[in-house]
Design an enzyme around this catalytic site. Structure first.
Site, PDB file in Angstrom:
ATOM      1  N   VAL A  10       1.192   7.643 -79.600  1.00 15.80           N
ATOM      2  CA  VAL A  10      -0.065   7.177 -80.183  1.00 15.80           C
ATOM      3  C   VAL A  10       0.100   5.712 -80.544  1.00 15.80           C
ATOM      4  CG1 VAL A  10      -0.936   9.413 -81.000  1.00 15.80           C
ATOM      5  CG2 VAL A  10       0.589   8.077 -82.458  1.00 15.80           C
ATOM      6  N   SER A  11      -1.007   4.987 -80.508  1.00 15.55           N
ATOM      7  CA  SER A  11      -0.944   3.532 -80.654  1.00 15.55           C
ATOM      8  C   SER A  11      -0.845   3.038 -82.086  1.00 15.55           C
ATOM      9  CB  SER A  11      -2.171   2.896 -80.002  1.00 15.55           C
ATOM     10  OG  SER A  11      -2.227   3.246 -78.647  1.00 15.55           O
ATOM     11  N   THR A  12      -1.383   3.800 -83.038  1.00 13.47           N
ATOM     12  CA  THR A  12      -1.374   3.325 -84.422  1.00 13.47           C
ATOM     13  C   THR A  12      -0.672   4.340 -85.319  1.00 13.47           C
ATOM     14  OG1 THR A  12      -3.491   4.354 -84.960  1.00 13.47           O
ATOM     15  CG2 THR A  12      -3.562   2.100 -84.087  1.00 13.47           C
TER      16      THR A  12
END
Length: 164
Positions: A10-12
């Site tokens: 996941v990016s964040t």
């Protein structure tokens, strides 16, 4: 029974990999794979080639800890076609099959490799188009004399000082 590795990203930091992991575990079970390892990267962009979870997975691939890698989607592995194909080629050279759940594509055949390349190119194009739209919107706001970026926080400094 084939041993597989699951990779999720996941990016964040405020996002959660649990949904991806749950779906990938079910997918592995449906295919009759034994989940040998799970690798995750939380809060790391797919545009970065070096990621702790991905690096650990590739290291263990070299040690032959598994024979299949499963990801939720191509964009979870890499955002650029070049990086994506580099990782898949490395896995392929080790005799490790790559499977993407969303795209339902595996690298165990020639057609799978073809579709893999095409779809990763489309994913990179999509990412580039989003960036272009954002930049165009920012240019337009500047030309209109409007602020660009996030709005500043409305912080009551006196209340903060009182609360301390």
């Amino acid at each position: 029974m084939k041993r597989c590795a699951i990779y999720a990203r996941v990016s964040t930091p405020c996002q959660c990999v649990d949904n991806q992991l749950y779906d990938l575990r079910q997918f592995a079970q449906q295919r009759g794979f034994e989940v040998a390892c799970e690798y995750t990267d939380v809060g790391v962009s797919g545009s970065k080639a070096r990621r702790p979870g991905l690096d650990a997975m590739l290291k263990d691939a070299g040690k032959r800890k598994f024979s299949v890698v499963i990801v939720a989607a191509f964009d979870r592995l890499a955002r650029s076609t070049k990086h994506f194909l580099t990782v898949v080629d490395e896995l392929d050279s080790l005799g490790i099959e790559f499977i993407s759940r969303r795209e339902n594509i595996a690298t165990d055949g020639a057609m799978g490799r073809l579709f893999l390349t095409l779809i990763s190119s489309i994913a990179e194009l999509e990412s580039d188009l989003i960036k272009e739209r954002i930049r165009a919107g920012m240019r337009r706001r500047k030309m209109d004399g409007l602020p660009v970026g996030r709005q500043p926080l409305d912080v009551d400094h006196e209340s903060l000082v009182r609360d301390r």
